[in-house]
Design an enzyme around this catalytic site. Structure first.
Site, PDB file in Angstrom:
ATOM      1  N   ILE A  12       1.102  -1.442   0.040  1.00  0.00           N
ATOM      2  CA  ILE A  12      -0.086  -0.043   0.119  1.00  0.00           C
ATOM      3  C   ILE A  12       0.844   1.285  -0.103  1.00  0.00           C
ATOM      4  O   ILE A  12       0.513   2.501  -0.677  1.00  0.00           O
ATOM      5  CB  ILE A  12      -1.182  -0.093   1.045  1.00  0.00           C
ATOM      6  CG1 ILE A  12      -1.418  -1.034   0.794  1.00  0.00           C
ATOM      7  CG2 ILE A  12      -1.445   0.922   0.857  1.00  0.00           C
ATOM      8  CD1 ILE A  12      -2.463  -1.463   2.193  1.00  0.00           C
ATOM      9  N   ALA A  81       4.913   1.259   7.771  1.00  0.00           N
ATOM     10  CA  ALA A  81       5.046   0.437   7.716  1.00  0.00           C
ATOM     11  C   ALA A  81       5.028  -0.751   9.206  1.00  0.00           C
ATOM     12  O   ALA A  81       4.779   0.017  10.388  1.00  0.00           O
ATOM     13  CB  ALA A  81       7.265   0.930   8.730  1.00  0.00           C
ATOM     14  N   THR A 133      -5.744  -0.949  10.759  1.00  0.00           N
ATOM     15  CA  THR A 133      -6.459  -1.992  10.314  1.00  0.00           C
ATOM     16  C   THR A 133      -7.605  -2.460  10.695  1.00  0.00           C
ATOM     17  O   THR A 133      -7.988  -2.660  11.742  1.00  0.00           O
ATOM     18  CB  THR A 133      -5.743  -3.910  10.770  1.00  0.00           C
ATOM     19  OG1 THR A 133      -6.630  -4.024   9.834  1.00  0.00           O
ATOM     20  CG2 THR A 133      -4.943  -3.526  11.417  1.00  0.00           C
ATOM     21  N   ASP A 134      -9.084  -2.879  10.182  1.00  0.00           N
ATOM     22  CA  ASP A 134     -10.071  -4.139  10.721  1.00  0.00           C
ATOM     23  C   ASP A 134     -10.151  -4.887  11.270  1.00  0.00           C
ATOM     24  O   ASP A 134     -10.744  -5.118  12.587  1.00  0.00           O
ATOM     25  CB  ASP A 134     -11.402  -4.497   9.866  1.00  0.00           C
ATOM     26  CG  ASP A 134     -10.134  -5.415   8.742  1.00  0.00           C
ATOM     27  OD1 ASP A 134      -9.320  -5.527   8.789  1.00  0.00           O
ATOM     28  OD2 ASP A 134     -11.169  -5.943   7.711  1.00  0.00           O
ATOM     29  N   GLU A 135      -8.949  -5.457  11.441  1.00  0.00           N
ATOM     30  CA  GLU A 135      -8.059  -6.778  12.378  1.00  0.00           C
ATOM     31  C   GLU A 135      -8.522  -6.200  13.847  1.00  0.00           C
ATOM     32  O   GLU A 135      -8.397  -7.084  14.059  1.00  0.00           O
ATOM     33  CB  GLU A 135      -7.245  -7.131  11.999  1.00  0.00           C
ATOM     34  CG  GLU A 135      -7.139  -8.041  10.598  1.00  0.00           C
ATOM     35  CD  GLU A 135      -6.603  -9.227   9.627  1.00  0.00           C
ATOM     36  OE1 GLU A 135      -5.769  -9.866  11.396  1.00  0.00           O
ATOM     37  OE2 GLU A 135      -5.882  -9.155   8.700  1.00  0.00           O
ATOM     38  N   TYR A 159      -0.743 -10.340  15.358  1.00  0.00           N
ATOM     39  CA  TYR A 159      -0.886  -9.070  14.275  1.00  0.00           C
ATOM     40  C   TYR A 159      -1.569  -8.091  14.477  1.00  0.00           C
ATOM     41  O   TYR A 159      -1.073  -6.902  14.671  1.00  0.00           O
ATOM     42  CB  TYR A 159      -1.200  -9.692  12.975  1.00  0.00           C
ATOM     43  CG  TYR A 159      -1.065  -8.349  12.363  1.00  0.00           C
ATOM     44  CD1 TYR A 159      -0.140  -7.284  11.458  1.00  0.00           C
ATOM     45  CD2 TYR A 159      -2.462  -8.357  11.105  1.00  0.00           C
ATOM     46  CE1 TYR A 159      -0.623  -6.784  10.816  1.00  0.00           C
ATOM     47  CE2 TYR A 159      -3.144  -7.440  10.906  1.00  0.00           C
ATOM     48  CZ  TYR A 159      -2.657  -6.166  10.111  1.00  0.00           C
ATOM     49  OH  TYR A 159      -2.541  -5.086   9.544  1.00  0.00           O
ATOM     50  N   LYS A 163      -1.333  -4.491  15.875  1.00  0.00           N
ATOM     51  CA  LYS A 163      -2.080  -3.218  15.279  1.00  0.00           C
ATOM     52  C   LYS A 163      -2.989  -2.748  16.747  1.00  0.00           C
ATOM     53  O   LYS A 163      -2.545  -1.501  16.384  1.00  0.00           O
ATOM     54  CB  LYS A 163      -2.315  -3.703  14.145  1.00  0.00           C
ATOM     55  CG  LYS A 163      -1.391  -3.932  13.269  1.00  0.00           C
ATOM     56  CD  LYS A 163      -0.661  -2.179  12.006  1.00  0.00           C
ATOM     57  CE  LYS A 163      -1.286  -2.297  12.180  1.00  0.00           C
ATOM     58  NZ  LYS A 163      -0.259  -0.725  11.389  1.00  0.00           N
TER      59      LYS A 163
HETATM   60  P1  NAD Z   1       3.193  -4.985   3.583  1.00  0.00           P
HETATM   61  O1  NAD Z   1       3.363  -6.057   4.112  1.00  0.00           O
HETATM   62  O2  NAD Z   1       3.200  -5.067   1.954  1.00  0.00           O
HETATM   63  O3  NAD Z   1       4.819  -3.500   3.442  1.00  0.00           O
HETATM   64  C1  NAD Z   1       5.081  -3.707   4.858  1.00  0.00           C
HETATM   65  C2  NAD Z   1       6.312  -1.737   4.141  1.00  0.00           C
HETATM   66  O4  NAD Z   1       6.984  -1.823   6.398  1.00  0.00           O
HETATM   67  C3  NAD Z   1       7.332  -3.392   3.524  1.00  0.00           C
HETATM   68  O5  NAD Z   1       8.231  -2.506   2.746  1.00  0.00           O
HETATM   69  C4  NAD Z   1       8.586  -4.089   4.893  1.00  0.00           C
HETATM   70  O6  NAD Z   1      10.099  -3.057   4.082  1.00  0.00           O
HETATM   71  C5  NAD Z   1       8.095  -2.096   5.918  1.00  0.00           C
HETATM   72  N1  NAD Z   1       9.146  -2.670   7.407  1.00  0.00           N
HETATM   73  C6  NAD Z   1       8.988  -3.792   7.532  1.00  0.00           C
HETATM   74  N2  NAD Z   1       9.239  -3.740   9.003  1.00  0.00           N
HETATM   75  C7  NAD Z   1       9.631  -2.548   9.322  1.00  0.00           C
HETATM   76  C8  NAD Z   1      10.647  -1.644  10.039  1.00  0.00           C
HETATM   77  N3  NAD Z   1      11.300  -2.283  11.298  1.00  0.00           N
HETATM   78  N4  NAD Z   1      11.390  -0.339   9.517  1.00  0.00           N
HETATM   79  C9  NAD Z   1      11.176   0.405   7.969  1.00  0.00           C
HETATM   80  N5  NAD Z   1      10.173  -0.650   7.770  1.00  0.00           N
HETATM   81  C10 NAD Z   1       9.553  -1.546   7.992  1.00  0.00           C
HETATM   82  O7  NAD Z   1       2.326  -4.230   4.517  1.00  0.00           O
HETATM   83  P2  NAD Z   1       0.847  -3.484   3.226  1.00  0.00           P
HETATM   84  O8  NAD Z   1      -0.038  -4.669   2.828  1.00  0.00           O
HETATM   85  O9  NAD Z   1       1.288  -2.676   2.674  1.00  0.00           O
HETATM   86  O10 NAD Z   1       0.402  -2.498   5.002  1.00  0.00           O
HETATM   87  C11 NAD Z   1       0.619  -0.806   5.054  1.00  0.00           C
HETATM   88  C12 NAD Z   1      -0.088  -1.114   5.974  1.00  0.00           C
HETATM   89  O11 NAD Z   1      -1.262  -0.820   5.597  1.00  0.00           O
HETATM   90  C13 NAD Z   1       0.210  -1.745   7.492  1.00  0.00           C
HETATM   91  O12 NAD Z   1       0.203  -0.598   8.848  1.00  0.00           O
HETATM   92  C14 NAD Z   1      -0.742  -2.577   7.925  1.00  0.00           C
HETATM   93  O13 NAD Z   1      -1.400  -2.935   8.802  1.00  0.00           O
HETATM   94  C15 NAD Z   1      -2.186  -1.716   6.627  1.00  0.00           C
HETATM   95  N6  NAD Z   1      -3.294  -2.280   6.222  1.00  0.00           N
HETATM   96  C16 NAD Z   1      -3.482  -3.347   5.696  1.00  0.00           C
HETATM   97  C17 NAD Z   1      -4.271  -3.782   5.569  1.00  0.00           C
HETATM   98  C18 NAD Z   1      -4.195  -4.758   4.335  1.00  0.00           C
HETATM   99  O14 NAD Z   1      -4.723  -5.585   3.383  1.00  0.00           O
HETATM  100  N7  NAD Z   1      -3.013  -5.269   2.820  1.00  0.00           N
HETATM  101  C19 NAD Z   1      -5.124  -3.590   5.671  1.00  0.00           C
HETATM  102  C20 NAD Z   1      -5.408  -2.846   6.074  1.00  0.00           C
HETATM  103  C21 NAD Z   1      -4.571  -2.062   7.154  1.00  0.00           C
END
Ligand code: NAD
Length: 337
Positions: A12, A81, A133-135, A159, A163
Site C-alpha cells: 500500500i 511500515a 486495520t479492521d482486524e 498481528y 496493531k
Molecule cells: P506490506 O507488508 O506489503 O509492507 C510493509 C512494509 O513495511 C514493507 O515495505 C517492509 O519492508 C516495511 N517494514 C517492515 N518493518 C519495517 C521496519 N522495522 N522499519 C521500516 N520499514 C519496515 O504491508 P501493506 O499490506 O502495504 O500494509 C501497509 C499498512 O497498512 C500496514 O500498517 C498494515 O497494517 C495496514 N493495512 C493493510 C491492509 C492490507 O490489506 N494489506 C489492510 C488494512 C491495513
C-alpha cells in the site's frame, strides 16, 4: 508539501508514493527497512523523480529517524511500515512486537521532539497519519453490524494485537503530548504489487503455475475487500482533511467468503486463458484462532470527507489478475528477496 512515508516499499505504501509522485506536486521521503515484504521494484516508475528520496532505515532506529526528520522536515507523516502477515505473526510474534509496537513508539517519540522545534504555524499544519486495520476489532458473527469508530477493540492474532497496541500509543501521544494525529482503519486491500503470501495474489499465481490453491478450513471466512487505489484516495483525503485526533474507517462494502473470492478468480482466469482452475482448490487445516468475519462501517468518512470507493470488486479483480499476468518481471524480482 513534504510527505514522509514509512513502509513505502510495501504494497500500500508504494501505491501511495506512486500516487503522490505521479499525480501531485508533493515531495516524498520513503523510509523502509526492506524486509522480505519491501520491494523497490514496485517504485521503478517514480525512482527517477527529483521529488522522490529513499532511505533504507528501520523505524526502531531513533537516531537515524531523528536525523532524517531534521534533514527532510516533513509536513505530513504517513505510517505504513509494519509486519503484516497474520500467519507469520503466529509463527514468530517477536518481530511484530518490535516493528509494530516499538517501531510506532520510536516514531512517536521522534515526532514529539521534532514538533517541539517547529514554528507555531508549522506545528499547526503538521499531521501524523497512522494506518491501521479492521482486524483490531476482532471477528464478527454474520448477523452483526459492521464495526464503527466507537466499537471496542478485541484483537485475536499477534498481528492484530500489535496493531491495536500501536493505535493505543498513537491516541495516548495525541492526548498527552498534543501530537496532531489522524488514524484510519481499512478492510482487506488487493491490487497490483501485493506480495504473493496474501490470498488474492497467492490464488492467481498458484493457479497460473498449476499449483494447489490452498483454502483454510471450510473457506467460509468473510473479508471486506477494497481496491488499493481506492484506499490511497481515502488516505490522501484523511491525511489532508481529516480532523485532528479523529479516526476514520475505510471500506469497500465488498464482503465475500474466501472461497467465493477464490472461485471468482478461477472464473476470470478461465475466461482469459480458456483453462479450468477450480480442480486446484485444496482445503487445508484452518489457521489457529482464525477470525470469522471482519466488516467496517465507513459512513463517517463518506459523510464528513465525501469519500466513496470508485472501483467495483469484479472489475478491480479483473484488473489485478491482468496485472499479475503482464508483470512477470516484478514477480521474478521476489525470488531474489
Ligand atoms: P506490506 O507488508 O506489503 O509492507 C510493509 C512494509 O513495511 C514493507 O515495505 C517492509 O519492508 C516495511 N517494514 C517492515 N518493518 C519495517 C521496519 N522495522 N522499519 C521500516 N520499514 C519496515 O504491508 P501493506 O499490506 O502495504 O500494509 C501497509 C499498512 O497498512 C500496514 O500498517 C498494515 O497494517 C495496514 N493495512 C493493510 C491492509 C492490507 O490489506 N494489506 C489492510 C488494512 C491495513
Amino acid at each position: 508539501m513534504k510527505f514522509l512515508i514509512t513502509g513505502g516499499a510495501g504494497f500500500i505504501g508504494s501505491a501511495m508514493i506512486r500516487f503522490l509522485i505521479n499525480q501531485t506536486n508533493h515531495c516524498v521521503l520513503n523510509i523502509d527497512k526492506l524486509t522480505y515484504a519491501g520491494n523497490l521494484n514496485s517504485l521503478s516508475d517514480v525512482v527517477h523523480s527529483p521529488r522522490y528520496q529513499f532511505s533504507a532505515t528501520d523505524i526502531c532506529n531513533h537516531t537515524a529517524l531523528t536525523n532524517l526528520f531534521n534533514e527532510f522536515k516533513p509536513n505530513i507523516v504517513m505510517h505504513f511500515a509494519a509486519e503484516t502477515h497474520v500467519d507469520r505473526s503466529i509463527d514468530t510474534p517477536s518481530i511484530f512486537i518490535e516493528t509494530n509496537i516499538v517501531g510506532t513508539y520510536t516514531l512517536l517519540e521522534v515526532i514529539r521532539n521534532y514538533c517541539q522545534q517547529l514554528s507555531y504555524v508549522d506545528q499547526q499544519n503538521f499531521r501524523f497519519h497512522h494506518i491501521s486495520t479492521d482486524e483490531v476489532y476482532g471477528d464478527l458473527l454474520p448477523t452483526m453490524s459492521p464495526c464503527t469508530e466507537q466499537s471496542a477493540y478485541s484483537p485475536s492474532s499477534p498481528y492484530s494485537a500489535s496493531k491495536a497496541s500501536a493505535d493505543h500509543l498513537v491516541r495516548a501521544w495525541f492526548r498527552t503530548y498534543d501530537i496532531p494525529v489522524v488514524i484510519s482503519h481499512c478492510t482487506n486491500n488487493f491490487g497490483p504489487y501485493q506480495h504473493p503470501e496474501k490470498l488474492i495474489p497467492l490464488t492467481i499465481l498458484n493457479a497460473l503455475n498449476n499449483k494447489p490453491i490452498p483454502v483454510y478450513g471450510n473457506g467460509k471466512q468473510v473479508r471486506d475487500w477494497l481496491y488499493v487505489t481506492d484506499h490511497v484516495d481515502a488516505l490522501y483525503t484523511v491525511a489532508n482533511s481529516g480532523r485532528i485526533g479523529e479516526t476514520y474507517h475505510i471500506s469497500g462494502y465488498n464482503e465475500y467468503q474466501n472461497i467465493e473470492v477464490i472461485h471468482t478468480i478461477c472464473d476470470i482466469l478461465s475466461e482469459i486463458k480458456s483453462e479450468n482452475y477450480t480442480n486446484l482448490i485444496t482445503y487445508t487445516t484452518d489457521r489457529q484462532g482464525h477470525d470469522f468475519r471482519y466488516a467496517l462501517d465507513a459512513s463517517k468518512i463518506e459523510s464528513e470527507l465525501n469519500w466513496k470507493p470508485k472501483e467495483s470488486f469484479h472489475s478491480a479483480l479483473y484488473k489485478t489478475i491482468t496485472w499479475y499476468l503482464n508483470n512477470q518481471q516484478w514477480i521474478n524480482s521476489l525470488a531474489h528477496k
